[in-house]
Write a protein that holds these residues in place. Structure first.
Motif, PDB file in Angstrom:
ATOM      1  N   UNK A 126      29.825 -37.907 -41.001  1.00 51.18           N
ATOM      2  CA  UNK A 126      30.596 -37.692 -39.778  1.00 51.18           C
ATOM      3  C   UNK A 126      31.966 -37.113 -40.132  1.00 51.18           C
ATOM      4  N   UNK A 127      32.348 -36.068 -39.400  1.00 50.04           N
ATOM      5  CA  UNK A 127      33.638 -35.437 -39.649  1.00 50.04           C
ATOM      6  C   UNK A 127      34.771 -36.410 -39.340  1.00 50.04           C
ATOM      7  N   UNK A 128      35.764 -36.461 -40.213  1.00 47.56           N
ATOM      8  CA  UNK A 128      36.881 -37.384 -40.054  1.00 47.56           C
ATOM      9  C   UNK A 128      38.183 -36.618 -40.247  1.00 47.56           C
ATOM     10  N   UNK A 129      38.951 -36.340 -39.162  1.00 56.95           N
ATOM     11  CA  UNK A 129      40.212 -35.613 -39.307  1.00 56.95           C
ATOM     12  C   UNK A 129      41.229 -36.424 -40.096  1.00 56.95           C
ATOM     13  N   UNK A 130      41.932 -35.755 -40.985  1.00 62.94           N
ATOM     14  CA  UNK A 130      42.924 -36.414 -41.832  1.00 62.94           C
ATOM     15  C   UNK A 130      44.351 -36.096 -41.412  1.00 62.94           C
ATOM     16  N   UNK A 131      44.614 -34.821 -41.120  1.00 60.05           N
ATOM     17  CA  UNK A 131      45.968 -34.407 -40.742  1.00 60.05           C
ATOM     18  C   UNK A 131      45.866 -33.134 -39.929  1.00 60.05           C
ATOM     19  N   UNK A 132      46.866 -32.873 -39.102  1.00 60.55           N
ATOM     20  CA  UNK A 132      46.906 -31.642 -38.322  1.00 60.55           C
ATOM     21  C   UNK A 132      48.344 -31.241 -38.092  1.00 60.55           C
ATOM     22  N   UNK A 133      48.536 -29.950 -37.775  1.00 63.10           N
ATOM     23  CA  UNK A 133      49.879 -29.484 -37.441  1.00 63.10           C
ATOM     24  C   UNK A 133      50.286 -29.949 -36.052  1.00 63.10           C
ATOM     25  N   UNK A 134      49.323 -30.363 -35.233  1.00 60.82           N
ATOM     26  CA  UNK A 134      49.630 -30.816 -33.874  1.00 60.82           C
ATOM     27  C   UNK A 134      50.029 -32.281 -33.837  1.00 60.82           C
ATOM     28  N   UNK A 135      49.359 -33.115 -34.620  1.00 56.82           N
ATOM     29  CA  UNK A 135      49.576 -34.555 -34.513  1.00 56.82           C
ATOM     30  C   UNK A 135      50.520 -35.146 -35.523  1.00 56.82           C
TER      31      UNK A 135
END
Length: 484
Positions: A126-135
């Motif tokens: 399952x894809x798991x977001x780690x970091x983003x420029x938005x959050x």
């Protein structure tokens, strides 16, 4: 699917990715997950934190799959651009093997029309977001480990992204001065351009229709399969019973015509013949080419499959798999390794042909494919079944193989249209395409390998029957199911 709190999910995902990438290399993942270009390497010489990273990244347009775990990237079918991979199948890693302390990592944007994400996979892929420029999220990479990740942006245009790393933990005292020191930090900047693309172009890349998709054929007119998972089996194409190859090397499986596909067996697949019940292969210690029953890194993992939905629906009984002819410089065998060793030979070209095994419907299994000499091989196979309406359906095809590094796959190619069919895989729930990192492959591959070995040994031994040109009679052989 139940989700844990974000911090726990990130920690679990990275710990799993790092442990698998560092400790299980070759156990069940494709080699390309291990040889990818690095996104960043962290080191902590003395009291400093250093980052070694490329300044520019290539991008590949892709489509967001119709899955809940990818919703952070947008709606199903939306265009995104995957950065750091030029072929859509090899992916960057974050490398903290030279770091003495855990590293907290975040992602920022100084220029660009859209947002960027770093994500990995947890659990069974399952894809798991780690970091983003938005959050503005951050995550921890454990010292001494590596983690495969995916970097994606959601709008076309030029981007400048900054990866920021900080030594994890509280301030520490200096041995020389006794004064407290703040955790060291460092950053690196990436430049990338997400070129304008259409959803059709992204879909074609995913299906391998464009050379930029990174398929392995280089100068060959056929699709060359040199590693990863494939299955051979029957399916209904426009109502016609057809033997094809199912290519699972990308997130969305595609069915390929065998005449347009060459399986390349590298020198890395050379193994010595073991002692014991393997005299049909030659003398112990002699070397043969073998594609093993359990997946190995850098070697294609071929199996057989009667799980196409059309086959399951139309065929109530088993499917006969017939080896009609073998053309090549040496002998070919296909055998199963039993739970406690030994060999159950399904096909052996040293014996009279044709030979047949009976494969139950809804079966997926793997065996050991061996070739005694390097060179071009063509295996003429046939799948036959009886439908619920009493109709006999049959089709034959040639499996084309180039065995050995010195054998040119082009010499084995007789078709060469390179066509692939993504239709008919509606049961996969993967309407788009995004890369599968080493983590997902490792987790999947280990479970699939165990299931394939056990299911193959039990199902095929219990139903195997051989027909030869010499006797023309079928003799059912029952395996010892109690041994498993």
């Amino acid at each position: 699917m139940q989700h844990r709190p974000p911090n726990q999910r990130r920690a679990a995902a990275l710990i799993g990715a790092a442990a698998l990438a560092a400790g299980l290399t070759g156990a069940g993942s494709p080699a390309n997950a291990q040889t990818a270009e690095g996104l960043a390497a962290f080191a902590t010489p003395g009291s400093r934190l250093e980052i070694d990273a490329p300044a520019a990244l290539e991008t590949v347009p892709s489509l967001v799959p119709d899955r809940e775990d990818f919703a952070f990237l947008g709606e199903a079918g939306d265009l995104v651009w995957i950065a750091g991979t030029v072929d859509g199948r090899t992916f960057p890693t974050l490398d903290a093997r030279e770091a003495d302390t855990d590293v907290t990592v975040s992602l920022a944007k100084t220029e660009g029309p859209g947002d960027a994400w770093l994500y990995t996979f947890e659990g069974a892929g399952f894809a798991d977001p780690l970091a983003s420029t938005a959050g503005g999220e951050s995550f921890t990479l454990l010292a001494g480990t590596t983690a495969p990740v995916v970097l994606a942006v959601d709008e076309p245009g030029r981007y400048t992204l900054e990866l920021v790393a900080r030594e994890d933990g509280a301030a520490s005292g200096s041995v020389a001065t006794g004064h407290a020191q703040a955790p060291a930090s460092a950053s690196t900047t990436y430049s990338l351009t997400a070129a304008e693309a259409t959803t059709e172009e992204a879909a074609n890349l995913a299906a391998g229709h464009d050379a930029a998709a990174g398929n392995a054929q280089a100068a060959s007119s056929c699709e060359v399969v040199a590693d990863g998972h494939v299955d051979i089996g029957p399916r209904f194409v426009d109502g016609e019973w057809t033997v094809q190859l199912r290519d699972d090397r990308q997130s969305e499986s595609v069915w390929r015509d065998l005449a347009d596909t060459v399986i390349h067996v590298p020198d890395a697949a050379v193994f010595p013949i073991p002692e014991g019940d393997f005299d049909f292969l030659g003398e112990p210690g002699e070397e043969i080419y073998m594609l093993p029953q359990v997946q190995a890194a850098g070697i294609v993992w071929p199996g057989w499959n009667t799980q196409d939905p059309g086959v399951i629906e139309a065929v109530p009984g088993s499917v006969d798999w017939n080896l009609a002819a073998v053309e090549g410089p040496g002998a070919f065998t296909l055998f199963l390794t039993g739970t406690f060793g030994g060999a159950d030979v399904l096909f052996n070209s040293a014996e009279a042909l044709p030979q047949t095994v009976s494969v139950p419907r809804n079966t997926h299994a793997h065996g050991n494919w061996t070739f005694s000499e390097a060179g071009v091989y063509r295996l003429t196979i046939e799948f036959t079944a009886t439908t619920a309406d009493g109709e006999t359906v049959t089709d034959s095809a040639e499996i084309q193989l180039a065995v050995g590094d010195a054998t040119d796959p082009d010499d084995a190619c007789t078709g060469g249209t390179g066509g692939a069919d993504t239709e008919g895989d509606q049961d996969d729930d993967r309407d788009g395409w995004l890369p599968t990192t080493g983590t997902g492959w490792l987790l999947w591959g280990l479970g699939a390998a165990v299931l394939a070995v056990v299911a193959g040994a039990v199902i095929m031994s219990a139903t195997r029957k051989r027909r030869t040109a010499a006797d023309g009679a079928a003799a059912d052989q029952t395996g010892d199911a109690d041994a498993v």
